[in-house]
Design an enzyme around this catalytic site. Structure first.
Site, PDB file in Angstrom:
ATOM      1  N   CYS A 141      10.268  -6.365  13.675  1.00  0.00           N
ATOM      2  CA  CYS A 141       9.326  -5.291  13.981  1.00  0.00           C
ATOM      3  C   CYS A 141       7.913  -5.830  14.212  1.00  0.00           C
ATOM      4  CB  CYS A 141       9.330  -4.255  12.860  1.00  0.00           C
ATOM      5  SG  CYS A 141       9.204  -4.955  11.192  1.00  0.00           S
ATOM      6  N   HIS A 221       3.885  -1.152   8.520  1.00  0.00           N
ATOM      7  CA  HIS A 221       3.031  -2.335   8.433  1.00  0.00           C
ATOM      8  C   HIS A 221       1.706  -2.056   9.143  1.00  0.00           C
ATOM      9  CE1 HIS A 221       6.761  -4.326   7.351  1.00  0.00           C
ATOM     10  NE2 HIS A 221       7.251  -4.225   8.560  1.00  0.00           N
TER      11      HIS A 221
END
Length: 349
Positions: A141, A221
């Site tokens: 990711c 994140h």
């Protein structure tokens, strides 16, 4: 229209999303789902596609738990053109020999090493080199977001070098009861952290260094970048580069999107499946340019960002689409991808 039959091995965080995405594609069929689970996770797939036991040893237990098993992974591979392996880290690498033995193309995820397939994939960057291959690895990711964002600047002729700090979520939300960290922050023990070198497996000439830490949260994140541009540029030039790039969407502090959780809530309010965000969410009003230096921050939804890349990887390996633009156009339309989540001045974009 030519279609390919796709098997999904592993029905966890990524696997269930890949299965949904395959079902939404006009040129793909979901051949089946393989897993070893007997609990609620695999039971939610009942009726959506044939379910197979990933190993012969787990078939009886799955059947005893009320999961009707159509066979084992061995049978599923016989009926599929390609398999997307979304099993836990390092498990997939152990499945590679099985896939090769069956002569089926396969896609791994970012938890495996680049050398496992010899090719790492982000659609906008290297779709062409994946066409017709037997296998590839969709990068993680964070790496996906790095290639998207830095790739946008590179394509605009603006990227010289980049230095980034990543604050990673501690664990996926669904398993946060099993562990994770609380009331602390844990730096990764190596600089550069693995995301920078991983991005270079996709775009080898990127000049970047990443530093990462794990935070005490489970939702997404966040990235903070200091970027040296190739020349003095205006803020509008930089924003225009991001506008032209795929799968980057602007968010704004001025809209009240001031933290990671606010963006997640926005995805739910927009009716996104599972609250997913497939785009990199870039804070437009924080993009700052000083001469030839650029400063920016963005958010990465780790549970979903790699799913459209996986769909494009299927097309590349099987030859369903001749180039990245053709594949991404179909993928982005089926996902409902956006360039902005909220129109400037209010309302949904």
């Amino acid at each position: 229209m030519t279609t390919v039959r796709v098997a999904v091995n592993g029905y966890g965080v990524i696997g269930k999303r890949v299965a949904d995405a395959v079902l939404a594609q006009p040129d793909m069929e979901l051949a089946g789902i393989a897993d070893v689970a007997t609990d609620w996770r695999i039971k939610t797939a009942i009726g959506r596609a044939p379910i197979y036991a990933a190993t012969a040893e787990t078939a009886a237990g799955m059947a005893d738990a009320g999961v009707e098993v159509a066979g084992t992974l061995h049978e599923l591979l016989h009926s599929a053109d390609i398999v997307v392996d979304t099993t836990p880290k390092h498990v997939a690498a152990g499945n590679v020999a099985h896939y090769r033995e069956h002569g089926v193309k396969f896609i791994l995820q970012g938890g495996e090493s680049h050398k496992t397939t010899g090719h790492s994939f982000v659609a906008q960057a290297n779709y062409a080199s994946a066409i017709g291959r037997d296998s590839t690895r969709v990068v993680s990711c964070n790496t996906t977001s790095i290639v998207r964002v830095l790739g946008a600047l590179r394509d605009a002729g603006l990227l010289l070098r980049a230095r980034g700090v990543l604050i990673r979520r501690a664990t996926d939300p669904w398993e946060s009861h099993e562990g994770g960290i609380m009331n602390t922050l844990v730096p990764e023990p190596v600089i550069p952290s693995h995301q920078g070198p991983d991005a270079q497996t996709v775009v080898p000439d990127l000049d970047l260094v990443t530093i990462a830490a794990k935070g005490a949260h489970t939702q997404t994140h966040s990235h903070f970048w200091t970027i040296q541009l190739t020349r003095q540029a205006t803020r509008e030039e930089v924003l225009d580069a991001f506008r032209k790039a795929p799968r980057i969407a602007f968010i704004r502090m001025s809209d009240g999107l001031v933290a990671l959780n606010s963006t997640i809530e926005l995805m739910r309010d927009l009716g996104r499946p599972r609250g997913d965000m497939w785009e990199v969410a870039l804070w437009e009003d924080l993009v700052t340019v000083q001469g030839d230096e650029l400063f920016l921050t963005y958010q990465v939804f780790n549970e979903a960002i790699v799913v459209p890349e996986t769909i494009d990887a299927i097309r590349a390996l099987t030859g369903l689409a001749p180039d990245a633009a053709a594949s991404m156009t179909i993928t982005d339309a089926t996902f409902g991808m956006r360039k902005e989540f909220l129109a400037a001045g209010g309302g949904t974009a």
